[in-house]
Scaffold this active site. Structure first.
Site, PDB file in Angstrom:
ATOM      1  N   HIS A  52       0.839  -1.204   0.000  1.00 56.17           N
ATOM      2  CA  HIS A  52       0.000   0.000   0.000  1.00 56.17           C
ATOM      3  C   HIS A  52       0.868   1.246   0.000  1.00 56.17           C
ATOM      4  CE1 HIS A  52       1.070  -0.579   4.237  1.00 56.17           C
ATOM      5  NE2 HIS A  52       1.040   0.748   4.288  1.00 56.17           N
ATOM      6  N   HIS A 134       5.671   6.420  -1.402  1.00 58.28           N
ATOM      7  CA  HIS A 134       6.343   5.141  -1.665  1.00 58.28           C
ATOM      8  C   HIS A 134       5.462   3.977  -1.239  1.00 58.28           C
ATOM      9  CE1 HIS A 134       7.038   5.611   2.642  1.00 58.28           C
ATOM     10  NE2 HIS A 134       7.257   4.299   2.691  1.00 58.28           N
TER      11      HIS A 134
HETATM   12  P1  ATP Z   1       5.140  -3.379  11.129  1.00 52.09           P
HETATM   13  O1  ATP Z   1       5.126  -2.147  12.008  1.00 52.09           O
HETATM   14  O2  ATP Z   1       4.527  -4.576  11.763  1.00 52.09           O
HETATM   15  O3  ATP Z   1       6.442  -3.627  10.480  1.00 52.09           O
HETATM   16  P2  ATP Z   1       3.792  -1.699   9.250  1.00 52.09           P
HETATM   17  O4  ATP Z   1       4.826  -0.657   9.553  1.00 52.09           O
HETATM   18  O5  ATP Z   1       3.458  -1.958   7.833  1.00 52.09           O
HETATM   19  O6  ATP Z   1       4.146  -3.086   9.906  1.00 52.09           O
HETATM   20  P3  ATP Z   1       2.113  -0.105  10.876  1.00 52.09           P
HETATM   21  O7  ATP Z   1       3.298   0.131  11.796  1.00 52.09           O
HETATM   22  O8  ATP Z   1       0.777  -0.300  11.504  1.00 52.09           O
HETATM   23  O9  ATP Z   1       2.413  -1.358   9.976  1.00 52.09           O
HETATM   24  O10 ATP Z   1       2.053   1.104   9.860  1.00 52.09           O
HETATM   25  C1  ATP Z   1       1.038   1.232   8.904  1.00 52.09           C
HETATM   26  C2  ATP Z   1       1.527   2.145   7.812  1.00 52.09           C
HETATM   27  O11 ATP Z   1       1.862   3.428   8.343  1.00 52.09           O
HETATM   28  C3  ATP Z   1       2.807   1.661   7.126  1.00 52.09           C
HETATM   29  O12 ATP Z   1       2.757   2.044   5.776  1.00 52.09           O
HETATM   30  C4  ATP Z   1       3.906   2.399   7.840  1.00 52.09           C
HETATM   31  O13 ATP Z   1       5.042   2.588   7.010  1.00 52.09           O
HETATM   32  C5  ATP Z   1       3.239   3.726   8.113  1.00 52.09           C
HETATM   33  N1  ATP Z   1       3.788   4.313   9.331  1.00 52.09           N
HETATM   34  C6  ATP Z   1       3.997   3.695  10.502  1.00 52.09           C
HETATM   35  N2  ATP Z   1       4.497   4.526  11.423  1.00 52.09           N
HETATM   36  C7  ATP Z   1       4.613   5.729  10.829  1.00 52.09           C
HETATM   37  C8  ATP Z   1       5.049   7.019  11.250  1.00 52.09           C
HETATM   38  N3  ATP Z   1       5.473   7.264  12.485  1.00 52.09           N
HETATM   39  N4  ATP Z   1       5.021   8.034  10.331  1.00 52.09           N
HETATM   40  C9  ATP Z   1       4.584   7.814   9.096  1.00 52.09           C
HETATM   41  N5  ATP Z   1       4.149   6.632   8.630  1.00 52.09           N
HETATM   42  C10 ATP Z   1       4.164   5.595   9.477  1.00 52.09           C
END
Ligand code: ATP
Ligand code: MG
Length: 187
Positions: A52, A134
């Site tokens: 996504h 991205h």
């Molecule tokens: P995991 O944390 O289990 O590796 P993930 O990062 O895909 O998986 P989430 O942490 O729930 O899942 O994040 C959901 C989405 O939001 C992802 O696309 C992640 O890159 C983005 N994201 C997470 N934290 C942040 C942040 N602090 N700032 C911007 N985007 C974020």
């Protein structure tokens, strides 16, 4: 006797973000390209159904914040656009391999800005870093070539989604909660 104190029930929260979701065919293709880029090397590829593009990450929020965020999304009047995926990039520190455009379309920037503005009115602490469009394709990778071009793929964006992230030991699972359409460009 010591008085019995009842702890206040914790407010239930959900981990939420706004995102664009590619059609399944495009996700499969990106997953395959990530496999080629890793060439059997170390790294954890994102499952096709999890690929996504994040617009705004809300984090863990309560029901009233979610309600406000949904209203903010409903108020948005943004226009659909085409996103060209034409480069594979690599961020060495987190070891992230991603696909993205060479230039972020202004309509995407507008959508992100409108969303952020609406969320700030809900009390959201907007991301300060410049928006980097991205799609994460793999994590914890170690690549030598930082950037590679890819055969461009056009992705027609005509809706965006509110997504819930369920994190498990085995990785995240995403649930699309609600979707909003983008307007067709004026003829
Ligand atoms: P995991 O944390 O289990 O590796 P993930 O990062 O895909 O998986 P989430 O942490 O729930 O899942 O994040 C959901 C989405 O939001 C992802 O696309 C992640 O890159 C983005 N994201 C997470 N934290 C942040 C942040 N602090 N700032 C911007 N985007 C974020
Ligand atoms: Mg994360």
């Amino acid at each position: 006797m010591t008085p019995v104190t009842t702890p206040l029930p914790a407010t239930p929260t959900q981990r939420l973000f706004f995102a664009l979701w590619p059609p399944a065919e495009l996700s499969r293709e990106l997953h395959r390209l990530a496999g080629n880029a890793l060439r059997g090397g170390a790294g954890r590829r994102v499952a096709p159904e999890n690929i996504h593009l994040t617009l705004a990450f809300l984090g863990s929020v309560n029901a009233s914040f979610r309600e406000c965020a949904e209203q903010a999304a409903t108020a948005i009047r943004a226009t659909s656009f085409t996103l060209m995926l034409e480069q594979m990039g690599y961020w060495p520190k987190p070891g992230i391999l991603w696909a993205g455009p060479n230039q972020t379309p202004s309509l995407l920037i507008q959508l992100v800005q409108e969303l952020n503005a609406g969320l700030v009115a809900c009390g959201y602490d907007a991301e300060k870093r410049p928006y980097a469009a991205h799609l994460t394709l793999a994590r914890k990778t170690h690549l030598h070539n930082a950037v590679a071009s890819m055969e461009p793929r056009a992705w027609e964006i005509n809706r965006f989604h509110l997504v819930r992230s369920h994190t498990h030991a085995g990785g995240a699972r995403y649930e699309i909660l609600r979707s909003w359409p983008l307007n067709s460009p004026a003829a």
